[in-house]
Design a protein around this motif. Sequence first.
Motif, PDB file in Angstrom:
ATOM      1  N   VAL A 736       0.673  -1.299   0.007  1.00 13.46           N
ATOM      2  CA  VAL A 736       0.033   0.118   0.075  1.00 13.46           C
ATOM      3  C   VAL A 736       0.843   1.201  -0.035  1.00 13.46           C
ATOM      4  N   ILE A 737       1.954   1.311   0.988  1.00  9.17           N
ATOM      5  CA  ILE A 737       2.707   2.326   1.137  1.00  9.17           C
ATOM      6  C   ILE A 737       3.285   2.519  -0.212  1.00  9.17           C
ATOM      7  N   GLU A 738       3.917   1.500  -1.127  1.00  7.15           N
ATOM      8  CA  GLU A 738       4.774   1.714  -2.268  1.00  7.15           C
ATOM      9  C   GLU A 738       3.735   2.630  -3.258  1.00  7.15           C
ATOM     10  N   VAL A 751      -7.751  14.272  -0.330  1.00 12.44           N
ATOM     11  CA  VAL A 751      -7.061  14.027   1.117  1.00 12.44           C
ATOM     12  C   VAL A 751      -6.862  12.516   1.042  1.00 12.44           C
ATOM     13  N   VAL A 752      -5.882  12.043   1.240  1.00 12.48           N
ATOM     14  CA  VAL A 752      -5.741  10.477   1.325  1.00 12.48           C
ATOM     15  C   VAL A 752      -5.259  10.156   2.943  1.00 12.48           C
ATOM     16  N   LYS A 753      -6.090   9.027   3.438  1.00 13.65           N
ATOM     17  CA  LYS A 753      -5.943   8.735   4.593  1.00 13.65           C
ATOM     18  C   LYS A 753      -5.590   7.265   4.656  1.00 13.65           C
ATOM     19  N   SER A 789     -12.147  15.371  -2.833  1.00 16.30           N
ATOM     20  CA  SER A 789     -12.670  14.073  -2.338  1.00 16.30           C
ATOM     21  C   SER A 789     -11.635  13.564  -1.209  1.00 16.30           C
ATOM     22  N   THR A 790     -12.253  12.600  -0.371  1.00 15.05           N
ATOM     23  CA  THR A 790     -11.421  11.977   0.588  1.00 15.05           C
ATOM     24  C   THR A 790     -11.448  10.578   0.436  1.00 15.05           C
ATOM     25  N   ILE A 791     -10.102  10.075   0.186  1.00 19.68           N
ATOM     26  CA  ILE A 791      -9.828   8.610  -0.237  1.00 19.68           C
ATOM     27  C   ILE A 791      -9.278   7.910   1.157  1.00 19.68           C
ATOM     28  N   ILE A 792      -9.726   6.971   1.456  1.00 18.27           N
ATOM     29  CA  ILE A 792      -9.357   6.179   2.621  1.00 18.27           C
ATOM     30  C   ILE A 792      -8.713   4.912   2.105  1.00 18.27           C
ATOM     31  N   ILE A 793      -7.441   4.411   2.413  1.00 14.23           N
ATOM     32  CA  ILE A 793      -7.015   3.182   2.167  1.00 14.23           C
ATOM     33  C   ILE A 793      -6.867   2.315   3.473  1.00 14.23           C
ATOM     34  N   ASP A 800      -9.360 -15.934   7.955  1.00 10.41           N
ATOM     35  CA  ASP A 800      -8.980 -16.706   6.854  1.00 10.41           C
ATOM     36  C   ASP A 800      -8.572 -16.098   5.516  1.00 10.41           C
ATOM     37  N   LYS A 801      -8.577 -14.583   5.632  1.00 12.28           N
ATOM     38  CA  LYS A 801      -8.182 -13.696   4.470  1.00 12.28           C
ATOM     39  C   LYS A 801      -7.665 -12.386   5.121  1.00 12.28           C
ATOM     40  N   TYR A 802      -6.800 -11.770   3.950  1.00 13.82           N
ATOM     41  CA  TYR A 802      -6.388 -10.542   4.059  1.00 13.82           C
ATOM     42  C   TYR A 802      -7.390  -9.509   3.568  1.00 13.82           C
ATOM     43  N   LYS A 803      -7.580  -8.293   3.719  1.00 11.88           N
ATOM     44  CA  LYS A 803      -8.326  -7.381   3.148  1.00 11.88           C
ATOM     45  C   LYS A 803      -7.881  -6.176   2.720  1.00 11.88           C
ATOM     46  N   ILE A 804      -7.962  -5.575   1.897  1.00 15.84           N
ATOM     47  CA  ILE A 804      -7.665  -4.329   1.352  1.00 15.84           C
ATOM     48  C   ILE A 804      -8.685  -3.549   0.972  1.00 15.84           C
ATOM     49  N   LYS A 805      -8.913  -2.336   1.350  1.00 12.78           N
ATOM     50  CA  LYS A 805     -10.081  -1.665   0.942  1.00 12.78           C
ATOM     51  C   LYS A 805      -9.793  -0.179   0.742  1.00 12.78           C
ATOM     52  N   ILE A 806     -10.398   0.443  -0.390  1.00 20.23           N
ATOM     53  CA  ILE A 806     -10.186   1.901  -1.004  1.00 20.23           C
ATOM     54  C   ILE A 806     -11.709   2.372  -1.044  1.00 20.23           C
ATOM     55  N   GLN A 807     -11.655   3.351  -0.164  1.00 21.09           N
ATOM     56  CA  GLN A 807     -13.016   4.230   0.020  1.00 21.09           C
ATOM     57  C   GLN A 807     -13.112   5.312  -0.423  1.00 21.09           C
ATOM     58  N   ASP A 808     -14.059   5.988  -1.351  1.00 21.39           N
ATOM     59  CA  ASP A 808     -14.034   7.575  -1.593  1.00 21.39           C
ATOM     60  C   ASP A 808     -15.425   8.137  -1.394  1.00 21.39           C
ATOM     61  N   ASN A 809     -15.508   9.491  -1.369  1.00 22.45           N
ATOM     62  CA  ASN A 809     -16.746  10.117  -1.210  1.00 22.45           C
ATOM     63  C   ASN A 809     -17.224  10.849  -2.388  1.00 22.45           C
ATOM     64  N   GLY A 810     -16.820  10.052  -3.556  1.00 17.52           N
ATOM     65  CA  GLY A 810     -17.231  10.732  -4.878  1.00 17.52           C
ATOM     66  C   GLY A 810     -18.773  10.413  -5.420  1.00 17.52           C
TER      67      GLY A 810
END
Length: 874
Positions: A736-738, A751-753, A789-793, A800-810
């Motif tokens: 995610v950081i890269e 705004v990215v959080k 917009s604000t983007i939250i990663i 049983d799994k890994y989860k990556i979530k990307i949210q926006d308020n567009g």
Amino acid sequence: MKTPDEILKEIEWAERKQGRGKLKIFFGMCAGVGKTYSMLLQAKGLQNLGLNILVGYIETHGREETAELLNGFEIIPRKKITYKGIEFDEFDLEKTLELKPEFVLVDELAHTNIPGTKHNKRFQDVIELLDNGINVFTTVNVQHIESRSKTVEQITGIAIQETVPDSIIELADDIEVIDLPVEELLKRLDEGKVYLPDKALLASKNFFKTGNLISLREMALRLTAEKVEGDLIDYMSQKNIEGPWKAADTLLVAVGASPFSAELIRWTRRVAYSLKSKWFAVYVRTNTIDDERFNHQLEKNLRLAKELGAEVITTANTDMVDGLLEVARKNNVTQIIIGKPAKYNILNYIRKDNYIDRLINESGNIDIYIVRPNKIKSQDIKKTQTKRIQINLKDYLITTLSIALLSAICFPLNEYLGYQTVGLILLLNLIILPFFVGRGAVIFGAVLNSIIWNYFFIPPLFTFEIGKLHDVMTLILNFVVAISSGFLSTKIRKQQGLVNIREKNNLALLNYTKDLAKAKTKNEVIQTTLNHIDKNIDSNVAFYNYELNHIASSREIHQLTNKEKTIAHWCLDNNQIAGKFTDNLPESICQYIPISKDEEKFGVLALFLATKLSIETENLINNYITQMVGIYEKEESREMIQKMELEKESQKLYDTLMDSISHEFRTPIAIISGAASTLFDEKVIDNKEIVSDLAQEIYSASKRMDILVENLLDINRLESGKLKLNIDIYPLNEVVIEVYSQLKNSFGKRVVKLDLDRSNPLIKIDFGFIRQALFNILFNTCLYTPETSTIIISTEMLPDKYKIKIQDNGFGVPDEELPKLFGKFYRVPNSKTGGTGLGLSIAKGFVEAHKGKIYAAKKEPSGLIFVIELPYEK
């Protein structure tokens, strides 16, 4: 009396017609004969009667008299479809179904629709109209009928691109031939009433030649006559009308195992050719004969009839005359051809072989031709009779032994039983014998039985003298009963044998039809047929296509040698059975049967036989092949339609891709080109601030091109199946950081959080592919969300799994569009321009390659949530 098959056919026909619209075809030999004009004229008459008639599609070709007839009709507006930058007018099927008129006029039945319409072909539009209860008037030329298109191509030298299946002609309730003398049609062509002057000149030099037009005219009239004849036979069958109705000549020749039959067949072929009529070759099996020479001659005769163009029919009946007349009446035969016996005497009456007089007396309106063949060598006749005589001798021996043995048993008991009782016992033996022996042996047995009973049992013994009148009467009645019961039992035995054969074949066909209904592809159709043929011949059967490539086998795969390929090619090219147990190239290891219909050759069937096939088995296999070809054709048509649909979809994707790529490349190239040309300006080059801005523009544009190229390469790798994962262990947050660092400049004022799992779990992934998937989602988010917009990663480790979530308020996307987001080249309607619609599709491919899951969901009150789930591996 109708058979169960005929009753079932009538029921299916009635069900097919129920609630269906009627189809009328205005049929002609070529363009310009007046089909559209006649259709409009007839529709005008119906409109005057108050019927609701709409014009769906009419092509006037600039003919003023045709265009004038359109006045007064309500015309359904044509559908506008843009294809490859050009706008086309097409028949609007959906609007017609919505209006649901009583009648609709749809011109040019063979027309191929432009991609973007519901169906590929216009005849498919017409079928849907009929299924919805709408009556249709349409037009078509003879060259567009599938079975005639190749013949027209051979005659005219012009390839026919658009065709309709012959089943459309069969589906029609009415066909009206619009005919015009060739001279008049050529005159219309010269006057510019067929084509515009420039096209008319070209047509007169190519298609519109006198010879071509005469051939096309004959072809159109013949095809219509065949349709009318079929309708007549169906009508007579439905109304249970005994034929014939002599609307046209139809011939039937009676075929047997005699060498004379070959000459009869040729004689009938000559007559049929001169009358230009249809003809049948019919063999009526009256009993089961296991005689190799007899069956070989019969097969040879039937094969000759088929090669000369006859429709070969074999049927089973205890009486030959009844069998011939049954087939004749079913097929509206007007003339029956039979051979005149070489010898004619009183035995013909006793053996019930006087079929000529019976056929004449019982044939009704059918004409009977009695043909005397030329002399044939006596040894040729004996070839078909020798073994049958041997079988009869065996029957006589069985009869003699059974009567002698029973008499020997009864003789010492005569004093206790009485000669009347012995007579009944001997009579019972004669009643049973016909179930095992032939008719001649039964007659012989009746005579022998009377002699033995009289000599050894009726007083006075050991003389032929009978002392009492009632004994004389008893002996005579015993003889009559023996003969009558013997004949009756023989007939029952023969009939039972024929019924058993028919029942066995019907059951085999029923099972085959059931299994064939389950077949979904051409290969499954072939495999099912091979398996059923194998059951009947107990041997391997294989199918090879026209190039003689192996397609399927019932048992082991068998590749053909060069010698066998030569024989198979001969079989296909000549459309004749060849190979083992045939008269054509018999040195083969198997027997080859060509599989074809009309002029289309599908392939060849190879039968690896140990013994020669019986007539019944050959007929059954021919029935299998006939059904297979019908289903095979349907599957081929279905696959062709699917292929056309796929090509249409591929073309659509190609057009979208080209539009997207050209736009995407054009923009950064224009930016780079403009910025680079500006740098040549001496005034600009000294301004470091402007140079820096231009350099930034060049970098951004090149970066955009780099992303586009990467996307194209990635989608190519995904579709080629050459994607290989390089799995290793990485910290989840590092991915995610890269990606965040890569896109930092693209976020702008957004705004990215980051809400990352503090445990920073380790995960087994291909770092490059997951990074690319996350990059594509975030880049897509930047592209389609407002600057504010604000983007939250966020990342999270579950059991049983890994989860990556990307949210926006567009702005988000409509609910119905969510399932389509990950489709190739898909872009949300009315969205911001830019992008090829490949990014999310690539992300989905990379995640699923890891056996993971990716999906999008709506965020309340606005915005979008993308979720990547990857499996947890210890």
